[in-house]
Write an enzyme that holds these catalytic residues in place. Sequence first.
Site, mmCIF file in Angstrom:
data_model
loop_
_atom_site.group_PDB
_atom_site.id
_atom_site.type_symbol
_atom_site.label_atom_id
_atom_site.label_comp_id
_atom_site.label_asym_id
_atom_site.label_seq_id
_atom_site.Cartn_x
_atom_site.Cartn_y
_atom_site.Cartn_z
ATOM 1 C CB SER A 8 -0.885 0.010 1.243
ATOM 2 O OG SER A 8 -1.395 1.317 1.442
ATOM 3 C CG HIS A 31 -3.933 -1.672 -1.391
ATOM 4 N ND1 HIS A 31 -5.013 -2.517 -1.539
ATOM 5 C CD2 HIS A 31 -4.282 -0.812 -0.411
ATOM 6 C CE1 HIS A 31 -5.955 -2.183 -0.686
ATOM 7 N NE2 HIS A 31 -5.548 -1.134 0.013
ATOM 8 C CG ASP A 33 -5.093 2.390 1.090
ATOM 9 O OD1 ASP A 33 -6.008 1.548 1.023
ATOM 10 O OD2 ASP A 33 -3.943 2.131 1.492
ATOM 11 C CG MET A 35 -8.438 6.893 2.652
ATOM 12 S SD MET A 35 -7.601 6.898 4.235
ATOM 13 C CE MET A 35 -6.638 5.386 4.125
ATOM 14 C CG HIS A 64 -9.063 -0.133 -0.170
ATOM 15 N ND1 HIS A 64 -8.457 -0.267 1.064
ATOM 16 C CD2 HIS A 64 -10.395 -0.279 0.050
ATOM 17 C CE1 HIS A 64 -9.383 -0.486 1.981
ATOM 18 N NE2 HIS A 64 -10.562 -0.485 1.411
ATOM 19 C CG MET A 66 -11.249 2.780 2.523
ATOM 20 S SD MET A 66 -9.657 2.783 3.356
ATOM 21 C CE MET A 66 -8.590 3.020 1.943
ATOM 22 C CG MET A 135 -11.403 -3.271 5.643
ATOM 23 S SD MET A 135 -10.002 -2.675 4.661
ATOM 24 C CE MET A 135 -8.991 -1.825 5.872
ATOM 25 N N GLY A 140 -8.814 3.647 7.369
ATOM 26 C CA GLY A 140 -8.560 5.080 7.539
ATOM 27 C C GLY A 140 -7.094 5.443 7.684
ATOM 28 N N GLY A 142 -2.777 3.956 8.029
ATOM 29 C CA GLY A 142 -1.772 2.908 8.010
ATOM 30 C C GLY A 142 -1.172 2.735 9.399
ATOM 31 N N GLY A 143 -0.434 1.660 9.567
ATOM 32 C CA GLY A 143 0.327 1.465 10.797
ATOM 33 C C GLY A 143 -0.475 1.062 12.023
ATOM 34 C CG ASP A 173 -5.929 -2.955 3.416
ATOM 35 O OD1 ASP A 173 -4.807 -2.688 3.877
ATOM 36 O OD2 ASP A 173 -6.652 -2.134 2.803
ATOM 37 N N GLY A 175 -2.263 -4.046 9.032
ATOM 38 C CA GLY A 175 -1.414 -4.724 10.015
ATOM 39 C C GLY A 175 -0.738 -5.987 9.515
#
Length: 221
Positions: A8, A31, A33, A35, A64, A66, A135, A140, A142-143, A173, A175
């Site tokens: 990602s 990937h 993201d 948002m 992806h 969101m 998910m 919302g 990363g990390g 997706d 962790g």
Amino acid sequence: MTIQIAPSILSADFVNLESELNAIATADLVHVDVMDHHFVPNLTLGEPIVKRICEVSPIPVDAHLMIEDPDRWAPEFAKAGADSVTFHMGAAHAPVRLARQLHDMGAKACFAVRPAEPVEPIFDILEEFDMILIMTVEPGFGGQKFLDNQMNKVRRLRDEITRRGLSTKIQVDGGVSPSTAAIVAEAGADVLVAGSAVYGADNPAEAIAAIRQKAEEAFRA
Ligand code: DX5
Ligand code: ZN
């Protein structure tokens, strides 16, 4: 069995995207993201940037979304060149119509569920999708810490896909890292998204290889 690794770019350096994309050329998908500050409390990028990413990426783009109102916006990402477009159960009004529209445009269609959403409602429309995204964090950011309580959901979906002889892919997706890759693959996921574990590593290619190896060893069909 083929495990796919999808780094990602949420954890990449956004002002050096072309070199960041080239750094993950050994992965299977990139990937991206998207948002919108409404469906999730974060804002990233939209279709003009995704279009440019599609033009320079050495590997296919997995968008992806969101965002609210994917029924309106998801086709724009297929038009931008995304190989697959993922939209959320909690946002789509007519997921079957939208999946068919994406297919007509030449893109793959993927349906996503958040941690508190069940996967069973998708079973009746499973054939409409190339991939289901489970998910493993609240979407919302990363990390975040991996939610292992989603693994039963992955198992139930894998059992259903196997029982019906489908080729639907299961993406996870959030962790995902070399230390959680075996857990998700053992549960039956075959497309692993990893942001911070890849772009936070000193050597992204080595991180991709490590995640792939752990997943391939553990995968159950
Ligand atoms: C979270 C995004 C993820 C995110 C994953 O809402 O959908 O794709 O980038 O990041 P990590 O791998 O760091 O959890
Ligand atoms: Zn994502």
